[in-house]
Enzyme design. Sequence first.
Site, mmCIF file in Angstrom:
data_model
loop_
_atom_site.group_PDB
_atom_site.id
_atom_site.type_symbol
_atom_site.label_atom_id
_atom_site.label_comp_id
_atom_site.label_asym_id
_atom_site.label_seq_id
_atom_site.Cartn_x
_atom_site.Cartn_y
_atom_site.Cartn_z
ATOM 1 N N GLY A 90 -2.172 5.875 6.059
ATOM 2 C CA GLY A 90 -3.598 5.574 7.025
ATOM 3 C C GLY A 90 -3.791 4.003 6.933
ATOM 4 O O GLY A 90 -3.653 3.535 8.249
ATOM 5 N N THR A 135 1.039 -1.172 -0.007
ATOM 6 C CA THR A 135 0.060 0.034 -0.065
ATOM 7 C C THR A 135 0.941 1.321 -0.122
ATOM 8 O O THR A 135 1.925 1.441 0.661
ATOM 9 C CB THR A 135 -0.972 0.037 1.244
ATOM 10 O OG1 THR A 135 -1.899 1.196 1.343
ATOM 11 C CG2 THR A 135 -0.265 -0.042 2.518
ATOM 12 N N ASP A 191 -7.949 -3.415 -0.829
ATOM 13 C CA ASP A 191 -8.707 -2.480 -1.746
ATOM 14 C C ASP A 191 -10.097 -2.096 -0.928
ATOM 15 O O ASP A 191 -10.604 -3.087 -0.518
ATOM 16 C CB ASP A 191 -8.824 -2.879 -3.278
ATOM 17 C CG ASP A 191 -9.060 -1.620 -4.190
ATOM 18 O OD1 ASP A 191 -8.263 -0.687 -4.206
ATOM 19 O OD2 ASP A 191 -10.116 -1.496 -4.449
ATOM 20 N N SER A 192 -10.236 -0.739 -0.695
ATOM 21 C CA SER A 192 -11.237 -0.461 0.333
ATOM 22 C C SER A 192 -12.147 0.699 -0.401
ATOM 23 O O SER A 192 -11.646 1.331 -1.253
ATOM 24 C CB SER A 192 -10.608 -0.221 1.589
ATOM 25 O OG SER A 192 -9.778 0.638 1.465
#
Length: 198
Positions: free
Chosen positions: A12, A8, A70-71
């Site tokens: 955050g 990522t 993935d969000s």
Amino acid sequence: MKEIIFATQNEGKLKEFRDLVSLLPWRVYSLKDRPKILLPEETGASFRENAEIKARAAAKAAGMIALADDSGLEVDYLGGEPGVFSARFAGEHGNDSKNNEKLLSLLKGVPEEKRAACFSCVIAVSFPSGETFFCQGVCEGYITHSPRGNNGFGYDPLFWLPSFGKTMAELNMEEKNQISHRGKAFRATLPLLEKLLD
Ligand code: ITT
């Protein structure tokens, strides 16, 4: 020691993952430790497809098991938008304040009962061979009329959790990880990861 890489670029997410794995005896790398690894463009039509794209690329490049998330936010009144476009809702990738402004303007005048939304997360776990496993998590709430709280990232200041009487950005990281889409998806991967890393 068992080794794994988080694929990522999002600070955050990375902080939350590091907190989630803090008690586990694994060496956890991030893309910062492997700056040559570039994630491909997220061309998938679903969280699952995009998570797979990121995890497979990182596992292959790093030569170790990789985990990607993935969000995004799905707002009922907007027919599930921004969904996979959550990070780039207002155009520029990762501009949280512009994304939040756009969301509030699209929901201007919409009453509370029509402001239901959920955060969704799919975590993909990939081997360097390409073999990939998935886990998912969802967290339900409502979109507020104005931002509140300074913790978390993304849409957290606008995501109202009725059971806490707070926004997601008013929770500390431990509280967020207990109930969040990412925390739930991550905990679902644990038995699998423990087996794979054995
Ligand atoms: P990577 O692909 O590098 O992991 P990204 O930020 O581009 O980072 P996504 O494509 O999965 O990640 O988009 C996720 C976006 O969804 C994120 O930028 C936020 O806008 C939103 N989002 C996801 N999880 C969130 C959370 O826990 N709190 C607030 N917003 C969140």
